[in-house]
Design a protein around this motif. Structure first.
Motif, short mmCIF file in Angstrom:
data_model
loop_
_atom_site.label_atom_id
_atom_site.label_comp_id
_atom_site.label_asym_id
_atom_site.label_seq_id
_atom_site.Cartn_x
_atom_site.Cartn_y
_atom_site.Cartn_z
N UNK A 91 0.87 -1.19 0.00
CA UNK A 91 0.00 0.00 0.00
C UNK A 91 0.89 1.22 0.00
N UNK A 92 0.55 2.17 -0.86
CA UNK A 92 1.36 3.38 -0.99
C UNK A 92 0.52 4.59 -0.59
N UNK A 93 1.03 5.36 0.38
CA UNK A 93 0.38 6.58 0.83
C UNK A 93 1.22 7.78 0.38
N UNK A 94 0.61 8.68 -0.37
CA UNK A 94 1.27 9.92 -0.77
C UNK A 94 0.70 11.05 0.07
N UNK A 95 1.57 11.75 0.82
CA UNK A 95 1.14 12.79 1.75
C UNK A 95 1.70 14.15 1.33
N UNK A 96 0.89 15.20 1.49
CA UNK A 96 1.34 16.57 1.20
C UNK A 96 0.46 17.54 1.98
N UNK A 97 0.86 18.81 1.99
CA UNK A 97 0.09 19.83 2.72
C UNK A 97 -0.46 20.88 1.76
N UNK A 98 -1.73 21.21 1.94
CA UNK A 98 -2.39 22.27 1.19
C UNK A 98 -2.26 23.58 1.97
N UNK A 99 -2.77 24.65 1.39
CA UNK A 99 -2.76 25.94 2.09
C UNK A 99 -3.50 25.82 3.42
N UNK A 100 -4.66 25.17 3.41
CA UNK A 100 -5.43 25.00 4.63
C UNK A 100 -4.67 24.16 5.66
N UNK A 101 -3.95 23.15 5.19
CA UNK A 101 -3.15 22.33 6.10
C UNK A 101 -2.06 23.17 6.78
N UNK A 102 -1.43 24.04 5.99
CA UNK A 102 -0.39 24.91 6.56
C UNK A 102 -0.98 25.83 7.62
N UNK A 103 -2.13 26.37 7.36
CA UNK A 103 -2.78 27.24 8.35
C UNK A 103 -3.04 26.48 9.64
N UNK A 104 -3.52 25.25 9.53
CA UNK A 104 -3.80 24.45 10.72
C UNK A 104 -2.52 24.06 11.45
N UNK A 105 -1.48 23.72 10.69
CA UNK A 105 -0.21 23.33 11.30
C UNK A 105 0.38 24.50 12.10
N UNK A 106 0.35 25.70 11.53
CA UNK A 106 0.93 26.85 12.22
C UNK A 106 0.06 27.29 13.40
N UNK A 107 -1.24 27.06 13.31
CA UNK A 107 -2.11 27.35 14.45
C UNK A 107 -1.76 26.42 15.62
N UNK A 108 -1.54 25.13 15.33
CA UNK A 108 -1.14 24.21 16.39
C UNK A 108 0.26 24.55 16.89
N UNK A 109 1.15 24.95 15.98
CA UNK A 109 2.51 25.33 16.38
C UNK A 109 2.48 26.46 17.40
N UNK A 110 1.62 27.44 17.18
CA UNK A 110 1.51 28.56 18.12
C UNK A 110 1.03 28.07 19.49
N UNK A 111 0.05 27.14 19.49
CA UNK A 111 -0.46 26.62 20.75
C UNK A 111 0.61 25.83 21.50
#
Length: 236
Positions: free
Chosen positions: A198-218
């Protein structure tokens, strides 16, 4: 967005850009191959910009005090909120000695790449978080430290077989590709299966980046830095 990233730019990119980011990091300041100090220090720079120093030319016989004076002068002239030592050559004794000197001698905060930050009381600059790793787990080895995070567009390919999981980096995947969303990892992914894998391809969208940085701040991450040429379409 909870954390407004600095975008690292060259002088040419700053000169030719029609829209400058609100937070700039001056990139490609390095040790002179001909003298005892630094080369490519900015002559002009927007106030409150970040100053980056790399070790593409390794520090060998460079004058520690001269380098410190150059950086202090530049930081004072442009009101730099900090200096980022983006050193990637591991195990360089002269670099370690220089890092120690700058951390204690410079007038502004100094963030240091993880390979030189372990035994220092200074902010640490961490590489990009792989899409397959939860942010909180990624930060655990540096709990209690001030953290700066590098941002990068690389995706990830995970291949699962009977032998285990193999992970490889994927350079700059298409951000608009359709896929499933994972709110814990702050990424999107697709799945391909065969009889034996099984192959999983993962990447981040603009919305993903916004969520990641929001968690980073917390989680207490202080700042983030990404390459202008990669990240400007997301953060401008």
């Amino acid at each position: 967005m909870a954390i407004a990233p600095f975008l690292a730019m060259t002088a040419a990119e700053m000169q030719n850009s029609s829209q400058l980011p609100s937070r700039i990091a001056w990139m490609a300041c390095h040790f002179s191959p001909y003298g005892l100090g630094l080369s490519n220090l900015p002559k002009e720079l927007l106030p409150r910009s970040l100053l980056m120093v790399d070790d593409i030319t390794p520090p060998h016989g460079h004058d520690l005090q001269l380098v410190a004076e150059q950086l202090n002068s530049c930081a004072d002239a442009f009101q730099c909120p900090g200096i980022l030592l983006d050193f990637q050559r591991k195990g360089n004794e002269e670099a370690q000695k220089l890092v120690r000197h700058l951390v204690h001698d410079l007038s502004c905060p100094v963030a240091v790449s993880e390979c030189y930050a372990h035994d220092l009381d200074c902010p640490v600059f961490l590489p990009p978080v792989p899409p397959s790793v939860p942010l909180e787990e990624y930060l655990l080895p540096w709990k209690g430290r001030e953290i700066w995070l590098e941002l990068g567009l690389d995706g990830e390919l995970l291949t699962l077989t009977e032998q285990g999981c193999e992970a490889i980096s994927l350079p700059c995947p298409d951000l608009e590709t359709d896929g499933f969303s994972d709110n814990k990892l702050h990424c999107h992914y697709t799945i391909e299966t065969t009889e034996k894998s099984a192959r999983f391809t993962l990447w981040r969208t603009v919305e993903d980046w916004e969520q990641l940085l929001a968690e980073a701040a917390k989680l207490g991450i202080v700042g983030a830095v990404g390459l202008y040429q990669e990240m400007h379409s997301i953060f401008l």
